[in-house]
Design a protein around this motif. Structure first.
Motif, PDB file in Angstrom:
ATOM      1  N   ALA A  25       0.823  -1.205   0.000  1.00  0.00           N
ATOM      2  CA  ALA A  25       0.000   0.000   0.000  1.00  0.00           C
ATOM      3  C   ALA A  25       0.861   1.261   0.000  1.00  0.00           C
ATOM      4  N   ARG A  26       2.071   1.145   0.553  1.00  0.00           N
ATOM      5  CA  ARG A  26       2.956   2.305   0.606  1.00  0.00           C
ATOM      6  C   ARG A  26       3.843   2.426  -0.626  1.00  0.00           C
ATOM      7  N   SER A  27       3.772   1.423  -1.510  1.00  0.00           N
ATOM      8  CA  SER A  27       4.614   1.456  -2.709  1.00  0.00           C
ATOM      9  C   SER A  27       4.067   2.472  -3.699  1.00  0.00           C
ATOM     10  N   SER A  28       4.925   2.919  -4.581  1.00  0.00           N
ATOM     11  CA  SER A  28       4.501   3.899  -5.587  1.00  0.00           C
ATOM     12  C   SER A  28       5.117   3.533  -6.930  1.00  0.00           C
ATOM     13  N   GLY A  29       4.402   3.852  -8.004  1.00  0.00           N
ATOM     14  CA  GLY A  29       4.877   3.524  -9.341  1.00  0.00           C
ATOM     15  C   GLY A  29       4.239   2.248  -9.841  1.00  0.00           C
ATOM     16  N   ASP A  30       3.885   2.224 -11.125  1.00  0.00           N
ATOM     17  CA  ASP A  30       3.177   1.072 -11.689  1.00  0.00           C
ATOM     18  C   ASP A  30       3.982  -0.209 -11.590  1.00  0.00           C
ATOM     19  N   SER A  31       5.283  -0.157 -11.919  1.00  0.00           N
ATOM     20  CA  SER A  31       6.095  -1.378 -11.908  1.00  0.00           C
ATOM     21  C   SER A  31       6.242  -1.919 -10.494  1.00  0.00           C
ATOM     22  N   VAL A  32       6.419  -1.029  -9.515  1.00  0.00           N
ATOM     23  CA  VAL A  32       6.539  -1.458  -8.125  1.00  0.00           C
ATOM     24  C   VAL A  32       5.233  -2.085  -7.655  1.00  0.00           C
ATOM     25  N   THR A  33       4.122  -1.430  -7.958  1.00  0.00           N
ATOM     26  CA  THR A  33       2.816  -1.927  -7.531  1.00  0.00           C
ATOM     27  C   THR A  33       2.540  -3.306  -8.104  1.00  0.00           C
ATOM     28  N   GLN A  34       2.869  -3.522  -9.371  1.00  0.00           N
ATOM     29  CA  GLN A  34       2.622  -4.827  -9.991  1.00  0.00           C
ATOM     30  C   GLN A  34       3.401  -5.927  -9.295  1.00  0.00           C
ATOM     31  N   ILE A  35       4.669  -5.669  -8.988  1.00  0.00           N
ATOM     32  CA  ILE A  35       5.487  -6.678  -8.322  1.00  0.00           C
ATOM     33  C   ILE A  35       4.946  -6.979  -6.927  1.00  0.00           C
ATOM     34  N   PHE A  36       4.598  -5.923  -6.176  1.00  0.00           N
ATOM     35  CA  PHE A  36       4.092  -6.127  -4.825  1.00  0.00           C
ATOM     36  C   PHE A  36       2.753  -6.856  -4.843  1.00  0.00           C
ATOM     37  N   LEU A  37       1.892  -6.527  -5.815  1.00  0.00           N
ATOM     38  CA  LEU A  37       0.606  -7.220  -5.908  1.00  0.00           C
ATOM     39  C   LEU A  37       0.792  -8.684  -6.292  1.00  0.00           C
ATOM     40  N   ALA A  38       1.786  -8.966  -7.135  1.00  0.00           N
ATOM     41  CA  ALA A  38       2.066 -10.363  -7.503  1.00  0.00           C
ATOM     42  C   ALA A  38       2.434 -11.176  -6.267  1.00  0.00           C
ATOM     43  N   VAL A  39       3.241 -10.587  -5.385  1.00  0.00           N
ATOM     44  CA  VAL A  39       3.604 -11.277  -4.147  1.00  0.00           C
ATOM     45  C   VAL A  39       2.377 -11.432  -3.249  1.00  0.00           C
ATOM     46  N   SER A  40       1.523 -10.403  -3.187  1.00  0.00           N
ATOM     47  CA  SER A  40       0.299 -10.498  -2.385  1.00  0.00           C
ATOM     48  C   SER A  40      -0.578 -11.651  -2.875  1.00  0.00           C
ATOM     49  N   CYS A  41      -0.700 -11.795  -4.198  1.00  0.00           N
ATOM     50  CA  CYS A  41      -1.499 -12.895  -4.758  1.00  0.00           C
ATOM     51  C   CYS A  41      -0.882 -14.246  -4.420  1.00  0.00           C
TER      52      CYS A  41
END
Length: 213
Positions: A113-129
């Protein structure tokens, strides 16, 4: 996981190989269903259309099933729920290992939630999934308790271990990109490896119980 899998009568006589084949078929069935769903959503005869399209994939629909009489999962308990059911507590019994995974998931989601930027968000969401998939498989593993279903429990546990290995690899990749997260990721990895060790020890116990039959 399909509810019938937890029915000892359904699982009686199946070995690990047969259960693994069934679980892979379930994965294909779910994948096919959600691939077809956006194409048929809100159209007249939606369920029948999805059913017919899934029939094109051999082995996904149980033999003898017909439209309107077969579902990917049993939703009757929700369809028949009354007002009193809306106030029921559907939380699962406390489980030390699931609670630990829940905490890790929450901590990771806070980072995402604290990440910023599309590429960062995608990577963090992949780990969340990946965390979410592992938790679902672990819950299925813990919910499978009948002695007749020990081969299924072993198959489900192997999936959790595969999930843990995949997740550790993903976290390692994140640490290489963002060294500032290395300490936090080391903590996640340590907890995941402890979970894997717990499962490995349980496997040995389950196999001993199975051999004693």
């Amino acid at each position: 996981m399909t509810r019938q899998y937890n029915d000892p009568a359904f699982g009686r006589g199946r070995d690990e190989f047969q259960w693994e084949q069934e679980l892979r078929r379930e994965d294909r069935r779910i994948s096919c269903y959600f691939r077809e769903l956006p194409l048929c959503l809100d159209l007249p005869g939606e369920d029948e259309m999805i059913f017919e399209n899934m029939q094109a994939c051999p082995g996904l629909i149980p033999a003898g099933a017909a439209p309107g009489h077969w579902q990917l999962w049993d939703s009757s308990e929700f369809d028949q729920a009354g007002e009193e059911d809306l106030e029921r507590d559907f939380s699962r019994p406390r489980n030390e290992w699931l609670d630990r995974l829940d905490r890790m998931q929450g901590e990771w989601n806070a980072l995402a939630a604290r990440s910023s930027g599309d590429s960062v968000t995608q990577i963090f969401l992949a780990v969340s999934c990946a965390f979410g998939k592992m938790q679902v498989h672990f819950a299925d593993y813990e919910d499978t308790a009948a002695p007749e279903l020990r081969p299924l429990k072993l198959c489900l546990g192997k999936r959790v271990i595969d999930d843990i290995n995949e997740l550790c690899s993903m976290l390692h990749a994140v640490a290489e990109i963002w060294p500032g997260l290395a300490d936090k990721i080391d903590s996640f990895t340590e907890n995941l490896l402890q979970t894997r060790e717990f499962l490995t020890d349980r496997f040995a116990e389950i196999r001993r119980q199975q051999d004693s039959i």
